[in-house]
Design an enzyme around this catalytic site. Structure first.
Site, short mmCIF file in Angstrom:
data_model
loop_
_atom_site.label_atom_id
_atom_site.label_comp_id
_atom_site.label_asym_id
_atom_site.label_seq_id
_atom_site.Cartn_x
_atom_site.Cartn_y
_atom_site.Cartn_z
N ASP A 74 -9.10 76.06 20.92
CA ASP A 74 -9.57 74.97 21.77
C ASP A 74 -9.17 73.61 21.23
O ASP A 74 -8.91 72.67 21.99
CB ASP A 74 -11.08 75.05 21.93
CG ASP A 74 -11.51 76.22 22.81
OD1 ASP A 74 -10.63 76.81 23.47
OD2 ASP A 74 -12.71 76.53 22.85
N GLY A 75 -9.11 73.46 19.90
CA GLY A 75 -8.62 72.21 19.33
C GLY A 75 -7.18 71.94 19.72
O GLY A 75 -6.80 70.80 20.03
N ARG A 79 -5.38 68.78 21.99
CA ARG A 79 -4.16 68.05 21.62
C ARG A 79 -3.08 68.22 22.69
O ARG A 79 -2.29 67.30 22.95
CB ARG A 79 -3.66 68.51 20.25
CG ARG A 79 -4.60 68.11 19.11
CD ARG A 79 -4.00 68.39 17.76
NE ARG A 79 -3.86 69.81 17.48
CZ ARG A 79 -4.82 70.58 16.98
NH1 ARG A 79 -6.01 70.06 16.71
NH2 ARG A 79 -4.62 71.85 16.74
N ASN A 145 -13.36 66.50 26.00
CA ASN A 145 -14.64 67.09 25.58
C ASN A 145 -15.74 66.05 25.38
O ASN A 145 -16.73 66.07 26.09
CB ASN A 145 -14.46 67.87 24.27
CG ASN A 145 -14.21 69.35 24.52
OD1 ASN A 145 -14.14 69.79 25.65
ND2 ASN A 145 -14.07 70.09 23.44
N ALA A 187 -19.27 72.44 23.77
CA ALA A 187 -18.70 72.15 22.46
C ALA A 187 -19.76 71.52 21.57
O ALA A 187 -20.84 72.07 21.39
CB ALA A 187 -17.46 71.25 22.63
N TYR A 188 -19.48 70.35 20.99
CA TYR A 188 -20.41 69.69 20.07
C TYR A 188 -21.76 69.45 20.73
O TYR A 188 -22.83 69.57 20.12
CB TYR A 188 -19.78 68.38 19.59
CG TYR A 188 -20.42 67.73 18.40
CD1 TYR A 188 -21.51 68.29 17.73
CD2 TYR A 188 -19.93 66.51 17.93
CE1 TYR A 188 -22.08 67.67 16.63
CE2 TYR A 188 -20.50 65.87 16.82
CZ TYR A 188 -21.58 66.46 16.19
OH TYR A 188 -22.13 65.84 15.09
N LEU A 190 -23.37 71.26 22.83
CA LEU A 190 -24.19 72.47 22.79
C LEU A 190 -24.77 72.69 21.40
O LEU A 190 -25.93 73.05 21.24
CB LEU A 190 -23.36 73.68 23.22
CG LEU A 190 -24.09 75.01 23.33
CD1 LEU A 190 -25.20 74.94 24.36
CD2 LEU A 190 -23.10 76.13 23.69
#
Length: 285
Positions: A74-75, A79, A145, A187-188, A190
């Protein structure tokens, strides 16, 4: 169709299947251009035969690109979205990473649908981005995100003065504040206790990080709102992270967040439409 490919440089376990994927795409009639870092990794580090694959431009995809493949986790997908820029060319994520929430297709599944990929037989879903407006921000100022303002590593808590479209919302006393898109809700956001939101919902999510008041709870607001943040604290600096790309700003700096004027377009593989990933990826019951 011209296909642009971006990927992480950790592909040694997948070298054989990536070689097969490239060969099948070329045989199915695709023209392929690849980000230079991945091109060098596959060709030089992994000694892969890249016949039929062109080395592309590191700063942007070609104007006539019809599809972008993201090979990684996902990272890597985030990008890839930055590399794709404002073009709104669909991105198909092929997971060679860990969770693979955005990069949902396995390498084996990708091998099975190369003819559909080349023919453009896929469903797409536009996703909203946050635009960061600040004279201190350099580079790509958009987040698929989330945007995070947080205390510097050695500092105590910060106070984030947050306003919605010119109306004061709250002074968040916390380790930081996450402003998430619906895509980033898993993501973060959650991890910090924020809600899961349907990825096409027209909203932003504000979730404090380790709030110093039990009354400071995650909040969902319309994405028609601009969000103004001013960070105060005992330290001289705070951190601003845009999809993980971090920079240091002076305490007192103003950051404005608003809806971007373009979308990131995601290819949705069959069976991976919301809410299916909640069960397959997050074990949601």
């Amino acid at each position: 169709m011209l296909i642009a490919i971006y990927g992480s440089r950790r592909q040694a376990p997948y070298a054989d299947t990536i070689q097969m994927l490239l060969r099948k795409l070329v045989l199915d009639g695709a023209d392929i251009t690849m980000h230079p870092k991945l091109y060098d990794h596959l060709g030089k580090d992994l000694q892969m035969n890249l016949s039929g694959v062109a080395c592309g431009n590191a700063s942007a995809i070609p104007e006539n690109t019809g599809l972008v493949l993201s090979i990684g986790g996902d990272g890597t997908f985030l990008r890839t979205a930055a590399w794709t820029g404002t073009s709104e060319v669909p991105i198909l994520g092929i997971n060679t990473g860990n969770l693979g929430y955005l990069s949902a297709l396995s390498m084996q599944q990708a091998l099975e649908v190369t003819d559909d990929i080349v023919a453009g037989n896929f469903a797409v879903e536009p996703r909203t981005l946050l635009q960061v407006v600040s004279p201190e921000v350099r580079g790509w100022p958009f987040a698929l995100n989330e945007v995070v303002v947080a205390k510097d590593e050695s500092a105590s808590m910060v106070t984030v003065d947050a306003s919605l479209s010119g109306k004061h919302l709250a002074d968040y006393k916390a380790d930081g504040l996450i402003v998430s898109t619906p895509t980033g809700s898993t993501a973060y956001n959650l991890s910090a206790g924020g809600p899961i939101v349907e990825p096409t919902a027209p909203v932003w999510i504000l979730s404090p990080i380790a709030a110093h008041s039990l009354g400071m709870r995650p909040l969902v607001v319309s994405n028609a709102n601009d969000i103004r943040l001013v960070v105060d604290g005992r330290s001289r600096h705070f951190r601003l992270a845009i999809d993980g790309r971090s920079t240091v700003l002076d305490i007192g700096s103003e950051v404005v967040l608003r809806k971007a004027e373009f979308h990131t377009v995601i290819v949705q593989s069959h069976g991976n439409e919301f809410p299916a990933p909640l069960g397959s990826k997050l074990f949601f019951n």
